[in-house]
Design a protein around this motif. Structure first.
Motif, PDB file in Angstrom:
ATOM      1  N   GLN A 156       1.881 -58.749  -5.495  1.00 56.08           N
ATOM      2  CA  GLN A 156       1.670 -60.012  -6.196  1.00 56.08           C
ATOM      3  C   GLN A 156       0.893 -59.815  -7.505  1.00 56.08           C
ATOM      4  OE1 GLN A 156       2.817 -63.068  -5.625  1.00 56.08           O
ATOM      5  NE2 GLN A 156       3.935 -62.493  -3.784  1.00 56.08           N
ATOM      6  N   VAL A 183      -2.385 -59.253  -7.839  1.00 57.13           N
ATOM      7  CA  VAL A 183      -3.654 -59.984  -7.838  1.00 57.13           C
ATOM      8  C   VAL A 183      -4.763 -59.277  -7.073  1.00 57.13           C
ATOM      9  CG1 VAL A 183      -2.747 -62.337  -8.054  1.00 57.13           C
ATOM     10  CG2 VAL A 183      -3.037 -61.362  -5.785  1.00 57.13           C
ATOM     11  N   GLN A 229      -9.019 -70.334  -2.940  1.00 55.77           N
ATOM     12  CA  GLN A 229      -8.645 -68.942  -3.178  1.00 55.77           C
ATOM     13  C   GLN A 229      -8.794 -68.647  -4.663  1.00 55.77           C
ATOM     14  OE1 GLN A 229      -4.441 -67.893  -2.777  1.00 55.77           O
ATOM     15  NE2 GLN A 229      -4.998 -66.016  -1.722  1.00 55.77           N
ATOM     16  N   LEU A 256      -7.964 -66.161  -7.688  1.00 50.71           N
ATOM     17  CA  LEU A 256      -6.887 -65.208  -7.977  1.00 50.71           C
ATOM     18  C   LEU A 256      -7.101 -64.617  -9.376  1.00 50.71           C
ATOM     19  CD1 LEU A 256      -4.152 -67.719  -6.836  1.00 50.71           C
ATOM     20  CD2 LEU A 256      -4.525 -65.511  -5.701  1.00 50.71           C
ATOM     21  N   ALA A 260       2.150 -62.911 -12.120  1.00 55.72           N
ATOM     22  CA  ALA A 260       2.210 -64.381 -12.103  1.00 55.72           C
ATOM     23  C   ALA A 260       0.886 -64.975 -12.604  1.00 55.72           C
ATOM     24  CB  ALA A 260       2.519 -64.872 -10.688  1.00 55.72           C
ATOM     25  N   ILE A 261      -0.233 -64.432 -12.142  1.00 55.49           N
ATOM     26  CA  ILE A 261      -1.538 -64.968 -12.561  1.00 55.49           C
ATOM     27  C   ILE A 261      -1.823 -64.625 -14.026  1.00 55.49           C
ATOM     28  CG2 ILE A 261      -4.035 -64.927 -12.123  1.00 55.49           C
ATOM     29  CD1 ILE A 261      -2.371 -66.397  -9.981  1.00 55.49           C
ATOM     30  N   LYS A 315       0.346 -64.301 -16.422  1.00 49.54           N
ATOM     31  CA  LYS A 315       1.158 -65.212 -17.254  1.00 49.54           C
ATOM     32  C   LYS A 315       0.581 -66.627 -17.223  1.00 49.54           C
ATOM     33  CE  LYS A 315       5.624 -63.030 -16.479  1.00 49.54           C
ATOM     34  NZ  LYS A 315       6.879 -63.310 -15.771  1.00 49.54           N
ATOM     35  N   ARG A 366      -0.688 -68.850 -20.430  1.00 48.59           N
ATOM     36  CA  ARG A 366      -0.064 -70.122 -20.801  1.00 48.59           C
ATOM     37  C   ARG A 366      -1.030 -71.292 -20.675  1.00 48.59           C
ATOM     38  NH1 ARG A 366       3.337 -70.723 -16.964  1.00 48.59           N
ATOM     39  NH2 ARG A 366       5.105 -69.535 -17.755  1.00 48.59           N
ATOM     40  N   GLN A 394      -3.807 -73.144  -9.858  1.00 48.81           N
ATOM     41  CA  GLN A 394      -2.488 -72.523 -10.046  1.00 48.81           C
ATOM     42  C   GLN A 394      -1.525 -72.869  -8.920  1.00 48.81           C
ATOM     43  OE1 GLN A 394      -1.357 -69.446  -8.213  1.00 48.81           O
ATOM     44  NE2 GLN A 394       0.386 -68.911  -9.517  1.00 48.81           N
ATOM     45  N   GLN A 395      -2.062 -73.168  -7.723  1.00 48.88           N
ATOM     46  CA  GLN A 395      -1.179 -73.404  -6.569  1.00 48.88           C
ATOM     47  C   GLN A 395      -1.857 -74.243  -5.500  1.00 48.88           C
ATOM     48  OE1 GLN A 395      -1.694 -70.227  -3.426  1.00 48.88           O
ATOM     49  NE2 GLN A 395      -1.297 -68.935  -5.216  1.00 48.88           N
ATOM     50  N   LEU A 439      11.206 -69.448  -3.952  1.00 44.48           N
ATOM     51  CA  LEU A 439      11.212 -68.329  -4.906  1.00 44.48           C
ATOM     52  C   LEU A 439      11.736 -67.041  -4.293  1.00 44.48           C
ATOM     53  CD1 LEU A 439       7.931 -68.811  -6.993  1.00 44.48           C
ATOM     54  CD2 LEU A 439      10.240 -69.593  -7.474  1.00 44.48           C
ATOM     55  N   TYR A 440      11.507 -66.844  -2.984  1.00 49.50           N
ATOM     56  CA  TYR A 440      11.949 -65.598  -2.351  1.00 49.50           C
ATOM     57  C   TYR A 440      12.997 -65.911  -1.281  1.00 49.50           C
ATOM     58  CZ  TYR A 440       7.300 -64.292  -4.168  1.00 49.50           C
ATOM     59  OH  TYR A 440       6.189 -64.105  -4.948  1.00 49.50           O
ATOM     60  N   HIS A 492       9.491 -73.676  -6.122  1.00 47.12           N
ATOM     61  CA  HIS A 492       9.404 -73.703  -7.586  1.00 47.12           C
ATOM     62  C   HIS A 492       8.724 -74.986  -8.069  1.00 47.12           C
ATOM     63  CE1 HIS A 492      10.349 -73.420 -11.815  1.00 47.12           C
ATOM     64  NE2 HIS A 492      10.708 -72.146 -11.582  1.00 47.12           N
ATOM     65  N   GLY A 518       5.770 -80.440 -10.545  1.00 47.36           N
ATOM     66  CA  GLY A 518       4.818 -79.669 -11.346  1.00 47.36           C
ATOM     67  C   GLY A 518       3.736 -78.946 -10.567  1.00 47.36           C
ATOM     68  N   GLU A 526       2.723 -73.174  -2.144  1.00 53.45           N
ATOM     69  CA  GLU A 526       2.842 -71.955  -1.342  1.00 53.45           C
ATOM     70  C   GLU A 526       2.882 -72.343   0.132  1.00 53.45           C
ATOM     71  OE1 GLU A 526      -0.468 -69.211  -1.652  1.00 53.45           O
ATOM     72  OE2 GLU A 526       0.634 -67.616  -0.654  1.00 53.45           O
TER      73      GLU A 526
HETATM   74  N1  CMX Z   1       2.076 -74.464 -11.550  1.00 57.68           N
HETATM   75  C1  CMX Z   1       2.838 -75.428 -12.168  1.00 57.68           C
HETATM   76  N2  CMX Z   1       3.796 -75.141 -13.091  1.00 57.68           N
HETATM   77  C2  CMX Z   1       3.984 -73.837 -13.392  1.00 57.68           C
HETATM   78  C3  CMX Z   1       3.248 -72.805 -12.779  1.00 57.68           C
HETATM   79  C4  CMX Z   1       2.252 -73.149 -11.832  1.00 57.68           C
HETATM   80  N3  CMX Z   1       1.508 -72.223 -11.234  1.00 57.68           N
HETATM   81  N4  CMX Z   1       3.668 -71.620 -13.273  1.00 57.68           N
HETATM   82  C5  CMX Z   1       4.641 -71.893 -14.147  1.00 57.68           C
HETATM   83  N5  CMX Z   1       4.837 -73.222 -14.232  1.00 57.68           N
HETATM   84  C6  CMX Z   1       5.794 -73.923 -15.080  1.00 57.68           C
HETATM   85  C7  CMX Z   1       5.707 -73.477 -16.505  1.00 57.68           C
HETATM   86  O1  CMX Z   1       4.717 -74.225 -17.187  1.00 57.68           O
HETATM   87  C8  CMX Z   1       7.094 -73.733 -17.035  1.00 57.68           C
HETATM   88  O2  CMX Z   1       7.187 -75.073 -17.412  1.00 57.68           O
HETATM   89  P1  CMX Z   1       7.983 -75.503 -18.761  1.00 57.68           P
HETATM   90  O3  CMX Z   1       9.363 -74.940 -18.600  1.00 57.68           O
HETATM   91  O4  CMX Z   1       7.923 -76.998 -18.715  1.00 57.68           O
HETATM   92  O5  CMX Z   1       7.209 -74.889 -19.868  1.00 57.68           O
HETATM   93  C9  CMX Z   1       7.981 -73.513 -15.807  1.00 57.68           C
HETATM   94  O6  CMX Z   1       7.104 -73.569 -14.677  1.00 57.68           O
HETATM   95  C10 CMX Z   1       8.717 -72.188 -15.750  1.00 57.68           C
HETATM   96  O7  CMX Z   1       7.889 -71.244 -16.306  1.00 57.68           O
HETATM   97  P2  CMX Z   1       8.251 -69.711 -16.375  1.00 57.68           P
HETATM   98  O8  CMX Z   1       8.009 -69.195 -17.739  1.00 57.68           O
HETATM   99  O9  CMX Z   1       9.551 -69.396 -15.704  1.00 57.68           O
HETATM  100  O10 CMX Z   1       7.056 -69.219 -15.487  1.00 57.68           O
HETATM  101  P3  CMX Z   1       6.706 -67.852 -14.947  1.00 57.68           P
HETATM  102  O11 CMX Z   1       7.565 -66.740 -15.417  1.00 57.68           O
HETATM  103  O12 CMX Z   1       5.242 -67.730 -15.154  1.00 57.68           O
HETATM  104  O13 CMX Z   1       6.995 -68.054 -13.383  1.00 57.68           O
HETATM  105  C11 CMX Z   1       6.608 -68.846 -11.222  1.00 57.68           C
HETATM  106  C12 CMX Z   1       6.506 -69.155 -12.695  1.00 57.68           C
HETATM  107  C13 CMX Z   1       6.082 -70.031 -10.446  1.00 57.68           C
HETATM  108  C14 CMX Z   1       8.063 -68.561 -10.872  1.00 57.68           C
HETATM  109  C15 CMX Z   1       5.733 -67.575 -10.958  1.00 57.68           C
HETATM  110  O14 CMX Z   1       4.388 -67.859 -11.283  1.00 57.68           O
HETATM  111  C16 CMX Z   1       5.795 -67.080  -9.545  1.00 57.68           C
HETATM  112  O15 CMX Z   1       6.685 -66.332  -9.172  1.00 57.68           O
HETATM  113  N6  CMX Z   1       4.828 -67.502  -8.682  1.00 57.68           N
HETATM  114  C17 CMX Z   1       4.790 -67.112  -7.278  1.00 57.68           C
HETATM  115  C18 CMX Z   1       3.924 -65.931  -7.046  1.00 57.68           C
HETATM  116  C19 CMX Z   1       2.488 -66.171  -7.366  1.00 57.68           C
HETATM  117  O16 CMX Z   1       2.090 -67.215  -7.891  1.00 57.68           O
HETATM  118  N7  CMX Z   1       1.654 -65.147  -7.038  1.00 57.68           N
HETATM  119  C20 CMX Z   1       0.227 -65.195  -7.273  1.00 57.68           C
HETATM  120  C21 CMX Z   1      -0.516 -65.663  -6.080  1.00 57.68           C
HETATM  121  C22 CMX Z   1      -0.452 -64.677  -4.941  1.00 57.68           C
HETATM  122  C23 CMX Z   1      -0.913 -65.267  -3.633  1.00 57.68           C
HETATM  123  O17 CMX Z   1      -1.111 -66.487  -3.534  1.00 57.68           O
HETATM  124  O18 CMX Z   1      -1.073 -64.478  -2.668  1.00 57.68           O
END
Ligand code: CMX
Length: 141
Positions: free
Chosen positions: A39, A41, A59, A61, A69-70, A72, A76, A82-83, A106-107, A123, A129, A133
């Protein structure tokens, strides 16, 4: 089915600084810390030092790499929530139910989360928005 709030995940640039802030400001302390390479993190699960440990947790992160993911998210949006994570008792079943309602998971299959849990994400574009998880707790919980 969703059972309860598991935790709220907060993206932070520096885990040690954030741990000190949460301890000194809110009295929240880490019950668990680990690095999850997949991940990208370094993470810590916080509970109230003197409170009810069965309440939803926080949590922290921190990114291991800029392209995680974190990493990025911090780029932004900056530090912040974040979640939103929910505890489920059967992650395959809940994932299937959500897919059947048209939400994108996502998976294809659950991956490894904190403390031996199994996780997947919905997603944020399909949930108004919020990156949701799903957490099926592991034995360590
Ligand atoms: N919450 C709300 N919206 C989010 C977001 C979040 N955390 N992350 C991205 N977005 C939004 C973006 O703002 C964007 O919106 P716009 O199109 O309106 O601008 C849209 O989603 C798509 O953005 P993207 O450029 O495709 O975003 P990323 O490449 O950063 O991917 C996501 C986003 C959710 C697919 C990616 O963060 C991911 O795979 N997350 C799951 C894994 C994760 O978060 N791991 C860390 C924690 C580990 C753990 O909990 O153990």
């Amino acid at each position: 089915a969703i059972r309860r709030i598991d935790h709220v995940g907060i993206a932070v640039p520096d885990l040690d600084e954030a741990l000190a802030f949460y301890r000194d400001t809110f009295g929240l302390v880490a019950e668990h810390e680990e690095v999850n390479e997949e991940q990208g993190v370094r993470e810590a699960m916080l509970v109230p030092a003197d409170g009810d440990p069965s309440t939803g947790r926080v949590q922290l992160l921190a990114p291991l790499r800029a392209d995680s993911a974190i990493g990025k998210f911090l780029d932004r949006s900056g530090p912040g929530i974040q979640q939103m994570a929910y505890t489920v008792d059967d992650i395959e079943k809940t994932s299937e139910e959500l897919r059947a309602k048209g939400l994108r998971l996502l998976y294809d299959a659950p991956r490894r989360g904190t403390a031996g849990s199994r996780i997947n994400f919905v997603h944020p574009k399909d949930t108004g928005g919020v990156l949701v998880e799903l957490v099926e707790p592991g034995g360590a919980h």
